[in-house]
Design a protein around this motif. Structure first.
Motif, PDB file in Angstrom:
ATOM      1  N   SER A 164       0.839  -1.194   0.000  1.00 29.04           N
ATOM      2  CA  SER A 164       0.000   0.000   0.000  1.00 29.04           C
ATOM      3  C   SER A 164       0.882   1.256   0.000  1.00 29.04           C
ATOM      4  N   TRP A 165       0.361   2.306  -0.613  1.00 25.65           N
ATOM      5  CA  TRP A 165       1.009   3.607  -0.513  1.00 25.65           C
ATOM      6  C   TRP A 165       0.565   4.291   0.765  1.00 25.65           C
ATOM      7  N   ILE A 166       1.510   4.920   1.452  1.00 29.04           N
ATOM      8  CA  ILE A 166       1.173   5.854   2.519  1.00 29.04           C
ATOM      9  C   ILE A 166       1.785   7.196   2.140  1.00 29.04           C
ATOM     10  N   VAL A 167       0.960   8.204   2.039  1.00 29.54           N
ATOM     11  CA  VAL A 167       1.432   9.553   1.731  1.00 29.54           C
ATOM     12  C   VAL A 167       1.253  10.406   2.976  1.00 29.54           C
ATOM     13  N   TYR A 168       2.355  10.899   3.502  1.00 25.68           N
ATOM     14  CA  TYR A 168       2.351  11.764   4.675  1.00 25.68           C
ATOM     15  C   TYR A 168       2.404  13.219   4.207  1.00 25.68           C
ATOM     16  N   PHE A 169       1.844  14.115   4.999  1.00 28.35           N
ATOM     17  CA  PHE A 169       1.840  15.520   4.602  1.00 28.35           C
ATOM     18  C   PHE A 169       1.669  16.424   5.818  1.00 28.35           C
ATOM     19  N   ASP A 170       2.054  17.649   5.625  1.00 30.70           N
ATOM     20  CA  ASP A 170       1.992  18.661   6.667  1.00 30.70           C
ATOM     21  C   ASP A 170       0.643  19.381   6.593  1.00 30.70           C
ATOM     22  N   LYS A 171      -0.180  19.204   7.620  1.00 33.78           N
ATOM     23  CA  LYS A 171      -1.410  20.001   7.739  1.00 33.78           C
ATOM     24  C   LYS A 171      -1.003  21.320   8.395  1.00 33.78           C
ATOM     25  N   TYR A 172      -0.378  22.173   7.602  1.00 35.50           N
ATOM     26  CA  TYR A 172       0.349  23.306   8.171  1.00 35.50           C
ATOM     27  C   TYR A 172      -0.532  24.325   8.870  1.00 35.50           C
ATOM     28  N   ARG A 173      -1.775  24.444   8.505  1.00 35.22           N
ATOM     29  CA  ARG A 173      -2.674  25.360   9.215  1.00 35.22           C
ATOM     30  C   ARG A 173      -3.110  24.787  10.563  1.00 35.22           C
ATOM     31  N   ASP A 174      -3.148  23.461  10.645  1.00 28.86           N
ATOM     32  CA  ASP A 174      -3.566  22.789  11.876  1.00 28.86           C
ATOM     33  C   ASP A 174      -2.385  22.423  12.769  1.00 28.86           C
ATOM     34  N   HIS A 175      -1.157  22.719  12.279  1.00 30.46           N
ATOM     35  CA  HIS A 175       0.063  22.447  13.053  1.00 30.46           C
ATOM     36  C   HIS A 175       0.183  20.977  13.452  1.00 30.46           C
ATOM     37  N   LYS A 176      -0.107  20.101  12.487  1.00 34.63           N
ATOM     38  CA  LYS A 176       0.063  18.670  12.735  1.00 34.63           C
ATOM     39  C   LYS A 176       0.242  17.940  11.413  1.00 34.63           C
ATOM     40  N   TYR A 177       0.644  16.672  11.513  1.00 37.10           N
ATOM     41  CA  TYR A 177       0.859  15.856  10.323  1.00 37.10           C
ATOM     42  C   TYR A 177      -0.331  14.947  10.069  1.00 37.10           C
ATOM     43  N   GLY A 178      -0.544  14.629   8.778  1.00 37.60           N
ATOM     44  CA  GLY A 178      -1.606  13.723   8.393  1.00 37.60           C
ATOM     45  C   GLY A 178      -1.087  12.681   7.429  1.00 37.60           C
ATOM     46  N   ALA A 179      -1.958  11.737   7.034  1.00 39.55           N
ATOM     47  CA  ALA A 179      -1.573  10.700   6.091  1.00 39.55           C
ATOM     48  C   ALA A 179      -2.806  10.119   5.411  1.00 39.55           C
ATOM     49  N   VAL A 180      -2.620   9.691   4.170  1.00 38.98           N
ATOM     50  CA  VAL A 180      -3.649   8.954   3.438  1.00 38.98           C
ATOM     51  C   VAL A 180      -3.000   7.698   2.862  1.00 38.98           C
ATOM     52  N   THR A 181      -3.813   6.674   2.591  1.00 37.92           N
ATOM     53  CA  THR A 181      -3.271   5.425   2.078  1.00 37.92           C
ATOM     54  C   THR A 181      -4.123   4.905   0.917  1.00 37.92           C
ATOM     55  N   SER A 182      -3.458   4.146   0.024  1.00 37.78           N
ATOM     56  CA  SER A 182      -4.145   3.593  -1.133  1.00 37.78           C
ATOM     57  C   SER A 182      -3.368   2.388  -1.657  1.00 37.78           C
ATOM     58  N   THR A 183      -4.079   1.463  -2.272  1.00 33.76           N
ATOM     59  CA  THR A 183      -3.429   0.324  -2.922  1.00 33.76           C
ATOM     60  C   THR A 183      -3.347   0.503  -4.438  1.00 33.76           C
ATOM     61  N   ASP A 184      -4.114   1.469  -4.978  1.00 34.37           N
ATOM     62  CA  ASP A 184      -4.212   1.600  -6.432  1.00 34.37           C
ATOM     63  C   ASP A 184      -4.011   3.025  -6.957  1.00 34.37           C
ATOM     64  N   LEU A 185      -3.671   3.966  -6.082  1.00 33.39           N
ATOM     65  CA  LEU A 185      -3.475   5.382  -6.445  1.00 33.39           C
ATOM     66  C   LEU A 185      -4.767   6.074  -6.871  1.00 33.39           C
ATOM     67  N   GLN A 186      -5.888   5.417  -6.703  1.00 33.73           N
ATOM     68  CA  GLN A 186      -7.166   6.002  -7.091  1.00 33.73           C
ATOM     69  C   GLN A 186      -8.125   6.161  -5.922  1.00 33.73           C
ATOM     70  N   ASN A 187      -8.190   5.155  -5.079  1.00 41.10           N
ATOM     71  CA  ASN A 187      -9.068   5.198  -3.914  1.00 41.10           C
ATOM     72  C   ASN A 187      -8.224   5.418  -2.669  1.00 41.10           C
ATOM     73  N   TRP A 188      -8.508   6.500  -1.958  1.00 43.51           N
ATOM     74  CA  TRP A 188      -7.657   6.916  -0.837  1.00 43.51           C
ATOM     75  C   TRP A 188      -8.444   6.946   0.464  1.00 43.51           C
ATOM     76  N   THR A 189      -7.790   6.505   1.539  1.00 44.10           N
ATOM     77  CA  THR A 189      -8.380   6.516   2.874  1.00 44.10           C
ATOM     78  C   THR A 189      -7.532   7.374   3.794  1.00 44.10           C
ATOM     79  N   ASP A 190      -8.164   8.275   4.503  1.00 40.15           N
ATOM     80  CA  ASP A 190      -7.437   9.131   5.445  1.00 40.15           C
ATOM     81  C   ASP A 190      -7.116   8.340   6.713  1.00 40.15           C
ATOM     82  N   ILE A 191      -5.844   8.270   7.071  1.00 42.07           N
ATOM     83  CA  ILE A 191      -5.418   7.561   8.291  1.00 42.07           C
ATOM     84  C   ILE A 191      -4.664   8.513   9.230  1.00 42.07           C
ATOM     85  N   SER A 192      -5.025   9.780   9.157  1.00 41.51           N
ATOM     86  CA  SER A 192      -4.345  10.775   9.993  1.00 41.51           C
ATOM     87  C   SER A 192      -4.451  10.451  11.476  1.00 41.51           C
ATOM     88  N   ASP A 193      -5.542   9.786  11.874  1.00 40.52           N
ATOM     89  CA  ASP A 193      -5.725   9.438  13.287  1.00 40.52           C
ATOM     90  C   ASP A 193      -4.861   8.255  13.706  1.00 40.52           C
TER      91      ASP A 193
END
Length: 312
Positions: free
Chosen positions: A254-283
């Protein structure tokens, strides 16, 4: 008896081989900056790519020495086929070059270089968030970053965020470089691209920096070549929050893409197996407090153990 002894020797060899494979398992590292980035390079590690813990008591591993402002924002580290870890970073908000250094162990670094990637462009205003990728076919590195040049792309020149586009140079030795050229231009402001190999092609995660109407989200593009042929961007893969600084890992198919939620001062992440359907796993992701834009990459267990021993 001789056959029994031979069998036991073979069994022992197989067991030892299995242990050797275990010892070379992956450990994930994340290089990042904190605050203004004036104190330099920070690093965290993870065994599961979800929970990240700071290394070196979250103190700097390398302080910036090049550029007028001497910053070390947006560090990106890539291990090359030469066995070295190569790093590039943003040295300033307004300078036309980037920083570069290399290391054998992530603790001892070469003399820092200032690479004047956009000095030939009189109107260039910056060189932001440089990243690295390696072209195995051409046996060369590509360094890419975002720059805005007023008037260069009139259609987006007055949209609030000017006209950022992704540019690149290539190098085989980090001594000589090609002339900068446009890497990604699809008619909108784009910054913070990162590129990963994906089967027989490459995938680019990028930030749509459009201000009017606001986008500030992450998207995906693909290409069979590193420096050309990039597709139009996908639909946003992140939510209504503002996101930037994507970095990606391929973990457990699976892909995990991490990113800076810079306005919220925290990090987030989304995941996908096919680059088309994405699930937010920031929690589900945990990062050191105060972490800012950085890059995730994998090392062997042996490389990680050496790093930890050097930091003691």
């Amino acid at each position: 008896m001789k056959k029994w002894i031979a069998f036991m020797i073979l069994l022992a060899c197989l067991c030892n081989h299995g242990q050797a494979q275990t010892d070379t398992g992956k450990v994930y590292l994340f290089c990042y900056f904190k605050g203004s980035s004036a104190d330099g390079l920070h690093m965290a590690y993870s065994k599961d790519a979800l929970e990240w813990k700071a290394l070196n008591n979250d103190s700097s591993l390398l302080r910036p020495e090049v550029g007028v402002d001497k910053l070390m924002r947006d560090p990106c580290i890539l291990k090359g086929p030469d066995g070295k870890f190569h790093m590039v970073w943003t040295v300033s908000w307004k300078e036309k070059g980037i920083g570069y250094a290399s290391s054998d162990d992530l603790v001892h670094w070469s003399k820092q270089q200032y690479i004047p990637v956009m000095e030939h462009e009189a109107g260039a205003q910056n060189a932001w968030a440089p990243e690295l990728a390696y072209d195995a076919k051409k046996k060369q590195y590509i360094i890419f970053w975002a720059t805005t040049i007023p008037g260069r792309f009139p259609a987006t020149d007055s949209m609030g965020d000017h006209n950022h586009r992704m540019y690149y140079v290539t190098t085989k030795d980090f001594i000589t470089y090609s002339k900068a050229a446009v890497l990604y231009d699809k008619g909108f402001n784009v910054i913070d691209a990162t590129i990963m190999p994906y089967g027989k092609k490459y995938v680019m995660f990028l930030k749509d920096e459009t201000k009017n109407p606001p986008q500030k989200n992450l998207r995906v593009a693909t290409s069979k070549k590193l420096t050309s042929g990039w597709s139009a961007p996908s639909a946003p893969i992140t939510g209504k929050y503002w996101a930037e600084g994507p970095t990606a890992l391929w973990v457990n198919n699976s892909w995990i893409v991490y990113f800076d939620k810079y306005r919220d001062h925290k990090y987030g992440a989304v995941t996908s197996t096919d680059l088309q359907n994405w699930t937010d796993i920031s929690d589900k992701v945990v990062f050191p407090k105060g972490i800012r834009h950085g890059t995730a990459f994998a090392v062997t267990q042996a490389e990680f153990d050496r790093l930890v021993s050097l930091l003691k």
